[in-house]
Motif scaffolding. Structure first.
Motif, PDB file in Angstrom:
ATOM      1  N   GLU A 196       0.832  -1.200   0.000  1.00  0.00           N
ATOM      2  CA  GLU A 196       0.000   0.000   0.000  1.00  0.00           C
ATOM      3  C   GLU A 196       0.871   1.256   0.000  1.00  0.00           C
ATOM      4  O   GLU A 196       0.563   2.225  -0.693  1.00  0.00           O
ATOM      5  CB  GLU A 196      -0.939  -0.003   1.198  1.00  0.00           C
ATOM      6  N   ASP A 197       1.969   1.235   0.767  1.00  0.00           N
ATOM      7  CA  ASP A 197       2.876   2.380   0.822  1.00  0.00           C
ATOM      8  C   ASP A 197       3.523   2.618  -0.540  1.00  0.00           C
ATOM      9  O   ASP A 197       3.623   3.751  -0.997  1.00  0.00           O
ATOM     10  CB  ASP A 197       3.936   2.151   1.894  1.00  0.00           C
ATOM     11  N   VAL A 198       3.942   1.551  -1.196  1.00  0.00           N
ATOM     12  CA  VAL A 198       4.558   1.670  -2.526  1.00  0.00           C
ATOM     13  C   VAL A 198       3.535   2.221  -3.514  1.00  0.00           C
ATOM     14  O   VAL A 198       3.850   3.099  -4.325  1.00  0.00           O
ATOM     15  CB  VAL A 198       5.119   0.309  -2.998  1.00  0.00           C
ATOM     16  N   ASN A 199       2.309   1.725  -3.443  1.00  0.00           N
ATOM     17  CA  ASN A 199       1.270   2.215  -4.352  1.00  0.00           C
ATOM     18  C   ASN A 199       0.985   3.688  -4.124  1.00  0.00           C
ATOM     19  O   ASN A 199       0.812   4.447  -5.075  1.00  0.00           O
ATOM     20  CB  ASN A 199      -0.015   1.402  -4.194  1.00  0.00           C
ATOM     21  N   THR A 200       0.941   4.105  -2.867  1.00  0.00           N
ATOM     22  CA  THR A 200       0.709   5.512  -2.543  1.00  0.00           C
ATOM     23  C   THR A 200       1.836   6.372  -3.082  1.00  0.00           C
ATOM     24  O   THR A 200       1.595   7.428  -3.685  1.00  0.00           O
ATOM     25  CB  THR A 200       0.574   5.705  -1.020  1.00  0.00           C
ATOM     26  N   LYS A 201       3.075   5.934  -2.893  1.00  0.00           N
ATOM     27  CA  LYS A 201       4.216   6.696  -3.402  1.00  0.00           C
ATOM     28  C   LYS A 201       4.195   6.774  -4.922  1.00  0.00           C
ATOM     29  O   LYS A 201       4.493   7.826  -5.499  1.00  0.00           O
ATOM     30  CB  LYS A 201       5.526   6.066  -2.922  1.00  0.00           C
ATOM     31  N   ALA A 202       3.834   5.681  -5.569  1.00  0.00           N
ATOM     32  CA  ALA A 202       3.762   5.678  -7.035  1.00  0.00           C
ATOM     33  C   ALA A 202       2.669   6.623  -7.515  1.00  0.00           C
ATOM     34  O   ALA A 202       2.877   7.385  -8.474  1.00  0.00           O
ATOM     35  CB  ALA A 202       3.504   4.263  -7.548  1.00  0.00           C
ATOM     36  N   ASP A 203       1.516   6.590  -6.875  1.00  0.00           N
ATOM     37  CA  ASP A 203       0.426   7.494  -7.247  1.00  0.00           C
ATOM     38  C   ASP A 203       0.840   8.950  -7.078  1.00  0.00           C
ATOM     39  O   ASP A 203       0.561   9.790  -7.942  1.00  0.00           O
ATOM     40  CB  ASP A 203      -0.831   7.213  -6.413  1.00  0.00           C
ATOM     41  N   ASN A 204       1.506   9.254  -5.975  1.00  0.00           N
ATOM     42  CA  ASN A 204       1.965  10.633  -5.740  1.00  0.00           C
ATOM     43  C   ASN A 204       3.006  11.060  -6.770  1.00  0.00           C
ATOM     44  O   ASN A 204       2.989  12.194  -7.247  1.00  0.00           O
ATOM     45  CB  ASN A 204       2.529  10.789  -4.325  1.00  0.00           C
ATOM     46  N   PHE A 205       3.907  10.147  -7.114  1.00  0.00           N
ATOM     47  CA  PHE A 205       4.925  10.445  -8.123  1.00  0.00           C
ATOM     48  C   PHE A 205       4.267  10.771  -9.464  1.00  0.00           C
ATOM     49  O   PHE A 205       4.612  11.759 -10.116  1.00  0.00           O
ATOM     50  CB  PHE A 205       5.887   9.261  -8.278  1.00  0.00           C
ATOM     51  N   ILE A 206       3.312   9.946  -9.864  1.00  0.00           N
ATOM     52  CA  ILE A 206       2.628  10.148 -11.144  1.00  0.00           C
ATOM     53  C   ILE A 206       1.866  11.466 -11.138  1.00  0.00           C
ATOM     54  O   ILE A 206       1.900  12.222 -12.112  1.00  0.00           O
ATOM     55  CB  ILE A 206       1.686   8.962 -11.443  1.00  0.00           C
ATOM     56  N   LYS A 207       1.189  11.756 -10.026  1.00  0.00           N
ATOM     57  CA  LYS A 207       0.436  13.010  -9.916  1.00  0.00           C
ATOM     58  C   LYS A 207       1.369  14.214 -10.036  1.00  0.00           C
ATOM     59  O   LYS A 207       1.093  15.157 -10.783  1.00  0.00           O
ATOM     60  CB  LYS A 207      -0.296  13.057  -8.571  1.00  0.00           C
ATOM     61  N   ASN A 208       2.494  14.171  -9.325  1.00  0.00           N
ATOM     62  CA  ASN A 208       3.463  15.277  -9.393  1.00  0.00           C
ATOM     63  C   ASN A 208       4.096  15.401 -10.768  1.00  0.00           C
ATOM     64  O   ASN A 208       4.342  16.508 -11.260  1.00  0.00           O
ATOM     65  CB  ASN A 208       4.535  15.114  -8.320  1.00  0.00           C
ATOM     66  N   PHE A 209       4.375  14.272 -11.397  1.00  0.00           N
ATOM     67  CA  PHE A 209       4.965  14.272 -12.731  1.00  0.00           C
ATOM     68  C   PHE A 209       4.027  14.940 -13.729  1.00  0.00           C
ATOM     69  O   PHE A 209       4.442  15.800 -14.525  1.00  0.00           O
ATOM     70  CB  PHE A 209       5.270  12.833 -13.153  1.00  0.00           C
ATOM     71  N   ARG A 210       2.753  14.566 -13.687  1.00  0.00           N
ATOM     72  CA  ARG A 210       1.774  15.167 -14.600  1.00  0.00           C
ATOM     73  C   ARG A 210       1.610  16.662 -14.336  1.00  0.00           C
ATOM     74  O   ARG A 210       1.472  17.456 -15.269  1.00  0.00           O
ATOM     75  CB  ARG A 210       0.432  14.453 -14.469  1.00  0.00           C
ATOM     76  N   LYS A 211       1.628  17.042 -13.057  1.00  0.00           N
ATOM     77  CA  LYS A 211       1.524  18.456 -12.699  1.00  0.00           C
ATOM     78  C   LYS A 211       2.697  19.235 -13.284  1.00  0.00           C
ATOM     79  O   LYS A 211       2.532  20.314 -13.851  1.00  0.00           O
ATOM     80  CB  LYS A 211       1.492  18.606 -11.177  1.00  0.00           C
ATOM     81  N   GLN A 212       3.905  18.684 -13.158  1.00  0.00           N
ATOM     82  CA  GLN A 212       5.100  19.331 -13.691  1.00  0.00           C
ATOM     83  C   GLN A 212       5.034  19.437 -15.212  1.00  0.00           C
ATOM     84  O   GLN A 212       5.433  20.459 -15.787  1.00  0.00           O
ATOM     85  CB  GLN A 212       6.359  18.568 -13.254  1.00  0.00           C
ATOM     86  N   LEU A 213       4.512  18.408 -15.876  1.00  0.00           N
ATOM     87  CA  LEU A 213       4.356  18.482 -17.333  1.00  0.00           C
ATOM     88  C   LEU A 213       3.417  19.612 -17.741  1.00  0.00           C
ATOM     89  O   LEU A 213       3.683  20.342 -18.705  1.00  0.00           O
ATOM     90  CB  LEU A 213       3.822  17.157 -17.891  1.00  0.00           C
ATOM     91  N   ARG A 214       2.303  19.774 -17.000  1.00  0.00           N
ATOM     92  CA  ARG A 214       1.369  20.863 -17.296  1.00  0.00           C
ATOM     93  C   ARG A 214       2.044  22.224 -17.113  1.00  0.00           C
ATOM     94  O   ARG A 214       1.875  23.132 -17.946  1.00  0.00           O
ATOM     95  CB  ARG A 214       0.133  20.768 -16.398  1.00  0.00           C
ATOM     96  N   ILE A 215       2.824  22.372 -16.057  1.00  0.00           N
ATOM     97  CA  ILE A 215       3.532  23.632 -15.799  1.00  0.00           C
ATOM     98  C   ILE A 215       4.530  23.926 -16.923  1.00  0.00           C
ATOM     99  O   ILE A 215       4.592  25.044 -17.444  1.00  0.00           O
ATOM    100  CB  ILE A 215       4.238  23.592 -14.422  1.00  0.00           C
ATOM    101  N   GLU A 216       5.301  22.911 -17.302  1.00  0.00           N
ATOM    102  CA  GLU A 216       6.283  23.098 -18.365  1.00  0.00           C
ATOM    103  C   GLU A 216       5.613  23.431 -19.694  1.00  0.00           C
ATOM    104  O   GLU A 216       6.106  24.264 -20.461  1.00  0.00           O
ATOM    105  CB  GLU A 216       7.153  21.849 -18.503  1.00  0.00           C
ATOM    106  N   ARG A 217       4.485  22.809 -19.976  1.00  0.00           N
ATOM    107  CA  ARG A 217       3.768  23.093 -21.225  1.00  0.00           C
ATOM    108  C   ARG A 217       3.259  24.528 -21.213  1.00  0.00           C
ATOM    109  O   ARG A 217       3.353  25.241 -22.219  1.00  0.00           O
ATOM    110  CB  ARG A 217       2.610  22.126 -21.409  1.00  0.00           C
ATOM    111  N   ALA A 218       2.707  24.957 -20.088  1.00  0.00           N
ATOM    112  CA  ALA A 218       2.219  26.333 -19.979  1.00  0.00           C
ATOM    113  C   ALA A 218       3.367  27.320 -20.168  1.00  0.00           C
ATOM    114  O   ALA A 218       3.220  28.323 -20.892  1.00  0.00           O
ATOM    115  CB  ALA A 218       1.540  26.551 -18.628  1.00  0.00           C
TER     116      ALA A 218
END
Length: 72
Positions: A34-56
Motif C-alpha cells: 500500500e505504501d509503494v502504491n501511494t508513493k507511485a500514485d503521488n509520483f505520477i500526480k506530481n509528474f503530470r503536474k510538472q508536465l502541465r507547468i512546463e507546457r504552460a
C-alpha cells in the motif's frame, strides 16, 4: 486457507493454525505494498503536474516570441 497435519499412526488429522509471525508478515507486506502504491500514485500526480507547468511555460515563451516577431 486451512491447513491440516496428518497423524499417520492414529489415522487422524488436526488443523494447524497460522502462526502469529506469519500473520504479522502478511500484514506487513500488505502495508508495504500500500505504501509503494501511494508513493507511485503521488509520483505520477506530481509528474503530470510538472508536465502541465512546463507546457504552460513553453506556450508563454512561444507567444512572447511570436509577438516580438510581429512587432519587428
Amino acid at each position: 486457507m486451512d491447513r491440516y497435519q496428518e497423524n499417520s499412526s492414529k489415522g487422524t488429522c488436526r488443523k494447524i493454525e497460522q502462526s502469529d509471525d506469519r500473520q504479522k508478515t502478511t500484514a506487513l507486506r500488505q502495508v508495504v505494498v500500500e505504501d509503494v502504491n501511494t508513493k507511485a500514485d503521488n509520483f505520477i500526480k506530481n509528474f503530470r503536474k510538472q508536465l502541465r507547468i512546463e507546457r504552460a511555460d513553453s506556450l508563454k515563451r512561444y507567444h512572447r516570441t511570436q509577438s516580438k516577431q510581429v512587432q519587428e
